[in-house]
Design a protein around this motif. Structure first.
Motif, PDB file in Angstrom:
ATOM      1  N   MET A   1      46.327   1.811  49.470  1.00  0.00           N
ATOM      2  CA  MET A   1      45.826   3.002  48.816  1.00  0.00           C
ATOM      3  C   MET A   1      47.016   3.758  48.234  1.00  0.00           C
ATOM      4  O   MET A   1      48.084   3.807  48.827  1.00  0.00           O
ATOM      5  CB  MET A   1      45.092   3.880  49.817  1.00  0.00           C
ATOM      6  CG  MET A   1      43.898   3.201  50.497  1.00  0.00           C
ATOM      7  SD  MET A   1      42.723   2.540  49.362  1.00  0.00           S
ATOM      8  CE  MET A   1      41.787   3.967  48.996  1.00  0.00           C
ATOM      9  N   GLU A   2      46.786   4.362  47.091  1.00  0.00           N
ATOM     10  CA  GLU A   2      47.853   5.098  46.419  1.00  0.00           C
ATOM     11  C   GLU A   2      47.299   6.412  45.865  1.00  0.00           C
ATOM     12  O   GLU A   2      46.246   6.434  45.227  1.00  0.00           O
ATOM     13  CB  GLU A   2      48.415   4.239  45.291  1.00  0.00           C
ATOM     14  CG  GLU A   2      49.706   4.759  44.740  1.00  0.00           C
ATOM     15  CD  GLU A   2      50.400   3.734  43.855  1.00  0.00           C
ATOM     16  OE1 GLU A   2      51.067   4.165  42.913  1.00  0.00           O
ATOM     17  OE2 GLU A   2      50.261   2.519  44.107  1.00  0.00           O
ATOM     18  N   GLU A   3      48.024   7.485  46.122  1.00  0.00           N
ATOM     19  CA  GLU A   3      47.614   8.800  45.626  1.00  0.00           C
ATOM     20  C   GLU A   3      47.872   8.873  44.127  1.00  0.00           C
ATOM     21  O   GLU A   3      48.947   8.530  43.653  1.00  0.00           O
ATOM     22  CB  GLU A   3      48.404   9.887  46.342  1.00  0.00           C
ATOM     23  CG  GLU A   3      48.004  11.272  45.925  1.00  0.00           C
ATOM     24  CD  GLU A   3      48.785  12.346  46.661  1.00  0.00           C
ATOM     25  OE1 GLU A   3      49.163  13.323  46.005  1.00  0.00           O
ATOM     26  OE2 GLU A   3      49.018  12.195  47.871  1.00  0.00           O
ATOM     27  N   VAL A   4      46.869   9.371  43.390  1.00  0.00           N
ATOM     28  CA  VAL A   4      47.016   9.508  41.946  1.00  0.00           C
ATOM     29  C   VAL A   4      46.854  10.942  41.467  1.00  0.00           C
ATOM     30  O   VAL A   4      47.171  11.246  40.313  1.00  0.00           O
ATOM     31  CB  VAL A   4      46.026   8.592  41.188  1.00  0.00           C
ATOM     32  CG1 VAL A   4      46.360   7.127  41.436  1.00  0.00           C
ATOM     33  CG2 VAL A   4      44.588   8.888  41.550  1.00  0.00           C
TER      34      VAL A   4
ATOM     35  N   TYR B   1      38.766   7.511  46.486  1.00  0.00           N
ATOM     36  CA  TYR B   1      38.630   8.077  47.827  1.00  0.00           C
ATOM     37  C   TYR B   1      39.235   9.473  47.796  1.00  0.00           C
ATOM     38  O   TYR B   1      40.323   9.674  47.261  1.00  0.00           O
ATOM     39  CB  TYR B   1      39.355   7.214  48.860  1.00  0.00           C
ATOM     40  CG  TYR B   1      38.815   5.814  48.916  1.00  0.00           C
ATOM     41  CD1 TYR B   1      37.743   5.496  49.743  1.00  0.00           C
ATOM     42  CD2 TYR B   1      39.354   4.814  48.120  1.00  0.00           C
ATOM     43  CE1 TYR B   1      37.227   4.208  49.772  1.00  0.00           C
ATOM     44  CE2 TYR B   1      38.844   3.525  48.152  1.00  0.00           C
ATOM     45  CZ  TYR B   1      37.787   3.226  48.971  1.00  0.00           C
ATOM     46  OH  TYR B   1      37.280   1.966  48.992  1.00  0.00           O
ATOM     47  N   ILE B   2      38.539  10.412  48.379  1.00  0.00           N
ATOM     48  CA  ILE B   2      38.987  11.802  48.412  1.00  0.00           C
ATOM     49  C   ILE B   2      39.413  12.113  49.845  1.00  0.00           C
ATOM     50  O   ILE B   2      38.611  12.002  50.770  1.00  0.00           O
ATOM     51  CB  ILE B   2      37.872  12.764  47.968  1.00  0.00           C
ATOM     52  CG1 ILE B   2      37.273  12.337  46.620  1.00  0.00           C
ATOM     53  CG2 ILE B   2      38.386  14.183  47.932  1.00  0.00           C
ATOM     54  CD1 ILE B   2      38.242  12.298  45.469  1.00  0.00           C
ATOM     55  N   LEU B   3      40.663  12.520  50.003  1.00  0.00           N
ATOM     56  CA  LEU B   3      41.202  12.832  51.328  1.00  0.00           C
ATOM     57  C   LEU B   3      41.418  14.333  51.471  1.00  0.00           C
ATOM     58  O   LEU B   3      41.799  15.003  50.518  1.00  0.00           O
ATOM     59  CB  LEU B   3      42.540  12.111  51.536  1.00  0.00           C
ATOM     60  CG  LEU B   3      42.537  10.599  51.349  1.00  0.00           C
ATOM     61  CD1 LEU B   3      43.931  10.048  51.569  1.00  0.00           C
ATOM     62  CD2 LEU B   3      41.539   9.936  52.283  1.00  0.00           C
ATOM     63  N   ASP B   4      41.167  14.844  52.628  1.00  0.00           N
ATOM     64  CA  ASP B   4      41.390  16.251  52.992  1.00  0.00           C
ATOM     65  C   ASP B   4      40.402  17.216  52.363  1.00  0.00           C
ATOM     66  O   ASP B   4      40.612  18.418  52.420  1.00  0.00           O
ATOM     67  CB  ASP B   4      42.825  16.696  52.651  1.00  0.00           C
ATOM     68  CG  ASP B   4      43.869  15.838  53.303  1.00  0.00           C
ATOM     69  OD1 ASP B   4      43.656  15.448  54.469  1.00  0.00           O
ATOM     70  OD2 ASP B   4      44.889  15.539  52.662  1.00  0.00           O
ATOM     71  N   GLU B   5      39.314  16.723  51.799  1.00  0.00           N
ATOM     72  CA  GLU B   5      38.354  17.626  51.164  1.00  0.00           C
ATOM     73  C   GLU B   5      37.729  18.581  52.181  1.00  0.00           C
ATOM     74  O   GLU B   5      37.647  19.787  51.939  1.00  0.00           O
ATOM     75  CB  GLU B   5      37.266  16.830  50.451  1.00  0.00           C
ATOM     76  CG  GLU B   5      36.297  17.697  49.688  1.00  0.00           C
ATOM     77  CD  GLU B   5      35.327  16.893  48.851  1.00  0.00           C
ATOM     78  OE1 GLU B   5      34.691  17.510  47.993  1.00  0.00           O
ATOM     79  OE2 GLU B   5      35.194  15.670  49.061  1.00  0.00           O
TER      80      GLU B   5
ATOM     81  N   VAL C   1      43.485  12.634  45.859  1.00  0.00           N
ATOM     82  CA  VAL C   1      42.662  11.601  45.248  1.00  0.00           C
ATOM     83  C   VAL C   1      43.455  10.296  45.329  1.00  0.00           C
ATOM     84  O   VAL C   1      44.571  10.219  44.818  1.00  0.00           O
ATOM     85  CB  VAL C   1      42.345  11.937  43.777  1.00  0.00           C
ATOM     86  CG1 VAL C   1      41.525  10.835  43.134  1.00  0.00           C
ATOM     87  CG2 VAL C   1      41.644  13.282  43.666  1.00  0.00           C
ATOM     88  N   VAL C   2      42.892   9.306  45.994  1.00  0.00           N
ATOM     89  CA  VAL C   2      43.574   8.019  46.135  1.00  0.00           C
ATOM     90  C   VAL C   2      42.669   6.891  45.646  1.00  0.00           C
ATOM     91  O   VAL C   2      41.444   7.004  45.664  1.00  0.00           O
ATOM     92  CB  VAL C   2      44.034   7.762  47.589  1.00  0.00           C
ATOM     93  CG1 VAL C   2      45.031   8.793  48.051  1.00  0.00           C
ATOM     94  CG2 VAL C   2      42.860   7.716  48.534  1.00  0.00           C
ATOM     95  N   VAL C   3      43.323   5.816  45.200  1.00  0.00           N
ATOM     96  CA  VAL C   3      42.616   4.625  44.724  1.00  0.00           C
ATOM     97  C   VAL C   3      43.329   3.404  45.288  1.00  0.00           C
ATOM     98  O   VAL C   3      44.436   3.506  45.821  1.00  0.00           O
ATOM     99  CB  VAL C   3      42.589   4.557  43.177  1.00  0.00           C
ATOM    100  CG1 VAL C   3      41.848   5.737  42.580  1.00  0.00           C
ATOM    101  CG2 VAL C   3      43.986   4.454  42.603  1.00  0.00           C
ATOM    102  N   HIS C   4      42.716   2.237  45.119  1.00  0.00           N
ATOM    103  CA  HIS C   4      43.375   0.993  45.504  1.00  0.00           C
ATOM    104  C   HIS C   4      44.636   0.830  44.661  1.00  0.00           C
ATOM    105  O   HIS C   4      44.673   1.233  43.487  1.00  0.00           O
ATOM    106  CB  HIS C   4      42.452  -0.203  45.283  1.00  0.00           C
ATOM    107  CG  HIS C   4      41.321  -0.266  46.250  1.00  0.00           C
ATOM    108  ND1 HIS C   4      41.482  -0.680  47.546  1.00  0.00           N
ATOM    109  CD2 HIS C   4      40.014   0.047  46.117  1.00  0.00           C
ATOM    110  CE1 HIS C   4      40.320  -0.619  48.170  1.00  0.00           C
ATOM    111  NE2 HIS C   4      39.412  -0.176  47.331  1.00  0.00           N
TER     112      HIS C   4
END
Length: 69
Positions: free
Chosen positions: A1-4, A28-32, A48-51
């Motif tokens: 996963m990589e933050e964009v 994928y949304i983290l910390d929402e 916001v992270v994606v593959h």
């Protein structure tokens, strides 16, 4: 996963979800939920992270959006 992308703006986050769905990129949304835990609005940046394979394409889709400072 990589933050964009990072944002505290719920409207911008909704737009990002829309852009990624249109591009066929799983996001994928983290910390929402953590961001809103105290009820005063987003205090923690929402990530916001994606593959990893989709990261370059996702950044290209998001290039016109300003990151929150």
């Amino acid at each position: 996963m990589e933050e964009v992308f990072r944002t505290n703006d719920p409207v911008k986050l909704s737009y990002i979800r829309h852009l990624m769905a249109e591009a066929g990129i799983e996001v994928y949304i983290l910390d929402e939920h953590t961001a809103y835990i105290d009820g005063r609005g987003p205090m923690v940046p929402i990530r916001v992270v994606v593959h990893e394979d989709d990261a370059d394409r996702a950044r290209l889709e998001l290039k016109d959006l300003d990151q929150d400072g």
